[in-house]
Design a protein around this motif. Structure first.
Motif, PDB file in Angstrom:
ATOM      1  N   PHE A  69      14.360  -2.933  64.896  1.00  0.00           N
ATOM      2  CA  PHE A  69      14.859  -2.645  63.548  1.00  0.00           C
ATOM      3  C   PHE A  69      15.506  -3.867  62.893  1.00  0.00           C
ATOM      4  O   PHE A  69      16.290  -3.732  61.961  1.00  0.00           O
ATOM      5  N   GLY A  70      15.195  -5.069  63.401  1.00  0.00           N
ATOM      6  CA  GLY A  70      15.765  -6.282  62.830  1.00  0.00           C
ATOM      7  C   GLY A  70      17.263  -6.395  62.993  1.00  0.00           C
ATOM      8  O   GLY A  70      17.929  -7.136  62.252  1.00  0.00           O
ATOM      9  N   LEU A  71      17.832  -5.716  63.984  1.00  0.00           N
ATOM     10  CA  LEU A  71      19.290  -5.651  64.093  1.00  0.00           C
ATOM     11  C   LEU A  71      19.933  -6.946  64.588  1.00  0.00           C
ATOM     12  O   LEU A  71      21.126  -7.159  64.369  1.00  0.00           O
ATOM     13  N   ASP A  72      19.171  -7.822  65.229  1.00  0.00           N
ATOM     14  CA  ASP A  72      19.751  -9.096  65.660  1.00  0.00           C
ATOM     15  C   ASP A  72      20.117  -9.986  64.481  1.00  0.00           C
ATOM     16  O   ASP A  72      21.005 -10.836  64.587  1.00  0.00           O
ATOM     17  N   THR A  73      19.441  -9.807  63.373  1.00  0.00           N
ATOM     18  CA  THR A  73      19.696 -10.652  62.200  1.00  0.00           C
ATOM     19  C   THR A  73      20.311  -9.861  61.043  1.00  0.00           C
ATOM     20  O   THR A  73      20.468 -10.400  59.945  1.00  0.00           O
ATOM     21  N   PHE A  74      20.650  -8.608  61.264  1.00  0.00           N
ATOM     22  CA  PHE A  74      21.197  -7.784  60.189  1.00  0.00           C
ATOM     23  C   PHE A  74      22.619  -8.220  59.845  1.00  0.00           C
ATOM     24  O   PHE A  74      23.480  -8.323  60.718  1.00  0.00           O
ATOM     25  N   LEU A 122       6.119  -5.828  58.063  1.00  0.00           N
ATOM     26  CA  LEU A 122       6.116  -6.281  56.669  1.00  0.00           C
ATOM     27  C   LEU A 122       7.510  -6.213  56.054  1.00  0.00           C
ATOM     28  O   LEU A 122       7.684  -5.851  54.891  1.00  0.00           O
ATOM     29  N   GLY A 123       8.505  -6.576  56.861  1.00  0.00           N
ATOM     30  CA  GLY A 123       9.875  -6.606  56.367  1.00  0.00           C
ATOM     31  C   GLY A 123      10.456  -5.250  56.042  1.00  0.00           C
ATOM     32  O   GLY A 123      11.470  -5.153  55.355  1.00  0.00           O
ATOM     33  N   GLY A 124       9.830  -4.190  56.533  1.00  0.00           N
ATOM     34  CA  GLY A 124      10.270  -2.830  56.248  1.00  0.00           C
ATOM     35  C   GLY A 124       9.398  -2.136  55.221  1.00  0.00           C
ATOM     36  O   GLY A 124       9.568  -0.947  54.958  1.00  0.00           O
ATOM     37  N   GLY A 125       8.435  -2.853  54.672  1.00  0.00           N
ATOM     38  CA  GLY A 125       7.556  -2.251  53.684  1.00  0.00           C
ATOM     39  C   GLY A 125       6.527  -1.320  54.291  1.00  0.00           C
ATOM     40  O   GLY A 125       6.106  -0.344  53.666  1.00  0.00           O
TER      41      GLY A 125
END
Length: 198
Positions: A69-74, A122-125
């Protein structure tokens, strides 16, 4: 393809839950820990078998590799960050870097499509996809909250391509696509406090 749930990402679970509960006027229920990715969550049952989760990195857990879920960079305030669908043909939607990862939490078992670097497709798209190995996933077992999803809008530079790729698979009229220069998810809910937009 069925819309399964939406995810609010946060730097800490406490901040994310407080942010969401203030807006919805209802309490999120206990979720659990995802040992594979070092995260934890809390959940809210919605109408029509959907649910909403708040998810964040678990400070008491480590992760061998990138968190999902991209949480390392959130960074920044809590926000709607991901939409998750269950396709009829799970393997056919292993696209945009997703690979199948077997997951478990308590009695729940499911497969999840997760890019190796932990990013969102796609970045959440594009929706993250899953396949449940249970007859009672959270959307069917959570206590009702009185909240319902009215619309989900995916704004993305490639919104037209995403819509075409999902055409004939995702037929949920609540899901809309807008061409925009930046990726942004927004959702409108009916809640005990009235209409709420995330």
């Amino acid at each position: 393809m069925r819309l399964d749930h939406l995810a609010i990402a946060a730097e800490t679970l406490e901040d994310g839950v407080a942010w969401a509960e203030e807006r919805f006027g209802v309490s999120f229920l206990a979720g659990g820990k995802h040992t594979r990715f070092g995260t934890h969550n809390r959940l809210l049952g919605l109408v029509d078998g959907l649910y909403l989760e708040v998810i964040a990195a678990d400070p008491d857990a480590s992760c061998d590799g990138a968190r999902w879920f991209g949480l390392d960079t959130f960074v920044g305030p809590p926000r709607l960050a991901n939409w998750i669908c269950e396709p009829t043909d799970f393997d056919a939607f292993m696209v945009h870097g997703m690979r199948k990862v077997a997951m478990e939490r308590g009695d729940l078992r499911w497969d999840m499509g997760v890019p190796t670097d932990g990013s969102l497709p796609l970045g959440g798209g594009f929706p993250t996809v899953l396949h449940w190995h249970t007859e009672t996933p959270p959307g069917r077992s959570l206590a009702p909250s009185g909240c319902a999803l009215r619309t989900l809008t995916i704004a993305h530079p490639q919104a037209g391509d995403i819509k075409r790729a999902l055409s004939g698979h995702l037929t949920d009229p609540r899901v809309r696509f807008d061409v925009a220069p930046d990726v942004r998810l927004s959702a409108v809910f009916e809640t005990p406090r009235g209409v709420v937009t995330l």
